[in-house]
Scaffold this active site. Sequence first.
Site, PDB file in Angstrom:
ATOM      1  N   ASN A   9      50.655  45.043  40.100  1.00  0.00           N
ATOM      2  CA  ASN A   9      50.059  45.430  38.821  1.00  0.00           C
ATOM      3  C   ASN A   9      48.812  46.243  39.149  1.00  0.00           C
ATOM      4  O   ASN A   9      47.784  45.688  39.541  1.00  0.00           O
ATOM      5  CB  ASN A   9      49.698  44.173  38.009  1.00  0.00           C
ATOM      6  CG  ASN A   9      48.968  44.518  36.727  1.00  0.00           C
ATOM      7  OD1 ASN A   9      48.845  45.701  36.373  1.00  0.00           O
ATOM      8  ND2 ASN A   9      48.479  43.498  36.024  1.00  0.00           N
ATOM      9  N   LYS A  11      46.941  47.841  37.227  1.00  0.00           N
ATOM     10  CA  LYS A  11      45.940  47.820  36.147  1.00  0.00           C
ATOM     11  C   LYS A  11      45.459  49.251  35.865  1.00  0.00           C
ATOM     12  O   LYS A  11      46.243  50.183  35.999  1.00  0.00           O
ATOM     13  CB  LYS A  11      44.805  46.852  36.499  1.00  0.00           C
ATOM     14  CG  LYS A  11      45.363  45.461  36.854  1.00  0.00           C
ATOM     15  CD  LYS A  11      44.351  44.378  36.909  1.00  0.00           C
ATOM     16  CE  LYS A  11      45.046  43.061  37.264  1.00  0.00           C
ATOM     17  NZ  LYS A  11      44.148  41.919  37.285  1.00  0.00           N
ATOM     18  N   HIS A  95      49.771  39.846  29.473  1.00  0.00           N
ATOM     19  CA  HIS A  95      48.800  39.647  30.549  1.00  0.00           C
ATOM     20  C   HIS A  95      47.478  39.157  29.951  1.00  0.00           C
ATOM     21  O   HIS A  95      47.090  39.592  28.860  1.00  0.00           O
ATOM     22  CB  HIS A  95      48.590  40.959  31.311  1.00  0.00           C
ATOM     23  CG  HIS A  95      47.825  40.769  32.584  1.00  0.00           C
ATOM     24  ND1 HIS A  95      46.448  40.626  32.596  1.00  0.00           N
ATOM     25  CD2 HIS A  95      48.233  40.653  33.863  1.00  0.00           C
ATOM     26  CE1 HIS A  95      46.048  40.452  33.851  1.00  0.00           C
ATOM     27  NE2 HIS A  95      47.108  40.466  34.644  1.00  0.00           N
ATOM     28  N   GLU A  97      44.510  39.887  30.514  1.00  0.00           N
ATOM     29  CA  GLU A  97      43.534  40.937  30.182  1.00  0.00           C
ATOM     30  C   GLU A  97      43.869  41.572  28.832  1.00  0.00           C
ATOM     31  O   GLU A  97      42.970  41.982  28.105  1.00  0.00           O
ATOM     32  CB  GLU A  97      43.473  41.978  31.311  1.00  0.00           C
ATOM     33  CG  GLU A  97      42.727  41.421  32.517  1.00  0.00           C
ATOM     34  CD  GLU A  97      43.162  41.989  33.856  1.00  0.00           C
ATOM     35  OE1 GLU A  97      43.846  43.028  33.896  1.00  0.00           O
ATOM     36  OE2 GLU A  97      42.824  41.368  34.887  1.00  0.00           O
ATOM     37  N   GLU A 167      49.700  32.948  35.787  1.00  0.00           N
ATOM     38  CA  GLU A 167      48.450  33.522  36.290  1.00  0.00           C
ATOM     39  C   GLU A 167      47.277  32.762  35.680  1.00  0.00           C
ATOM     40  O   GLU A 167      46.895  33.049  34.536  1.00  0.00           O
ATOM     41  CB  GLU A 167      48.330  34.992  35.870  1.00  0.00           C
ATOM     42  CG  GLU A 167      49.340  35.910  36.502  1.00  0.00           C
ATOM     43  CD  GLU A 167      48.808  37.347  36.573  1.00  0.00           C
ATOM     44  OE1 GLU A 167      48.917  37.939  37.646  1.00  0.00           O
ATOM     45  OE2 GLU A 167      48.266  37.846  35.574  1.00  0.00           O
ATOM     46  N   GLY A 173      41.297  38.227  40.070  1.00  0.00           N
ATOM     47  CA  GLY A 173      40.229  39.102  40.550  1.00  0.00           C
ATOM     48  C   GLY A 173      38.988  38.362  41.024  1.00  0.00           C
ATOM     49  O   GLY A 173      37.931  38.953  41.202  1.00  0.00           O
ATOM     50  N   SER A 213      44.578  36.583  42.667  1.00  0.00           N
ATOM     51  CA  SER A 213      43.988  36.709  44.003  1.00  0.00           C
ATOM     52  C   SER A 213      44.990  36.514  45.141  1.00  0.00           C
ATOM     53  O   SER A 213      44.654  35.971  46.194  1.00  0.00           O
ATOM     54  CB  SER A 213      42.795  35.760  44.162  1.00  0.00           C
ATOM     55  OG  SER A 213      41.782  36.076  43.221  1.00  0.00           O
TER      56      SER A 213
HETATM   57  P1  13P Z   1      44.317  39.979  41.292  1.00  0.00           P
HETATM   58  O1  13P Z   1      45.444  39.919  42.283  1.00  0.00           O
HETATM   59  O2  13P Z   1      43.422  41.169  41.467  1.00  0.00           O
HETATM   60  O3  13P Z   1      43.593  38.679  41.199  1.00  0.00           O
HETATM   61  O4  13P Z   1      45.004  40.214  39.847  1.00  0.00           O
HETATM   62  C1  13P Z   1      46.029  39.370  39.457  1.00  0.00           C
HETATM   63  C2  13P Z   1      46.653  39.921  38.240  1.00  0.00           C
HETATM   64  O5  13P Z   1      46.075  39.896  37.169  1.00  0.00           O
HETATM   65  C3  13P Z   1      47.988  40.507  38.369  1.00  0.00           C
HETATM   66  O6  13P Z   1      48.558  40.737  37.115  1.00  0.00           O
END
Ligand code: 13P
Length: 252
Positions: A9, A11, A95, A97, A167, A173, A213
């Site tokens: 992903n 982002k 997701h 976010e 997640e 992150g 992560s």
């Molecule tokens: P990270 O791997 O940067 O923690 O992000 C995870 C994520 O949100 C994948 O969709």
Amino acid sequence: MRTPLIVGNWKMNLTTKEAASLVEKLRSRLSDTKEVEVALCPPFTSLETVAKTCKGSGIHVGAQNMFWEDQGAYTGEISPVMLKDLGCSFVILGHSERRQFFGETNENVSKKVKSALKHKLIPIICVGETLSQREAGETDRVCREQLMESLEGIDNLEGNEIVVAYEPVWAIGTGRTASPKDADHVANFLRLILANTYSARTAERVRILYGGSVKPENIVEFIAQPNIDGALVGGASLKADSFGEIVRLCVI
Ligand code: 13P
């Protein structure tokens, strides 16, 4: 037997030029890892470039979101028809976010899941608790609610037409991860819900990913868990070395 699936992903990162360069590097690193399915989810702006650069490599392409209508007066939105047109086979939905910054609700996610299924796009349905929910012992309840409400009104599922991603919001992150055992507990719990809602056979076929992560240093412990079938990778998917290594470490 479920085929491991590693999804990148990206982002809101990378220009089209940077995207093409990353895919070129990944293609050579992933040429001997066919036992693991790989999907890249770039921003909408580089979907076409990534789809073209992935051609013939076996790497799948997915989007990070979509709207549920096929077309119409929905300024700023992208439809499943458009994603299919560009060669997408996956779409990340719900997701955290999107929930946190863009008001995504379980009800929206459910409309999007139905639309994705109608267009034969595989939705990667994201669920996960916040830190305060975890500390209040609400992890299972929150994840159950998110999954059940996202699948609301879908009466039949074979299992291979959806993917679920667990997640934990506090692990995204942050460099912190759920312990592999805790992540497996939630994945097992989600599988039981799928077995109760659909059938044991369906539940056995759904791939459940862990996200938060994930990096080369911790993927092996996650993929070794009986209910975890792969990973949804954010930060570490932006570098060919780390993403390539994550995929390679999932080859059994
Ligand atoms: P990270 O791997 O940067 O923690 O992000 C995870 C994520 O949100 C994948 O969709």
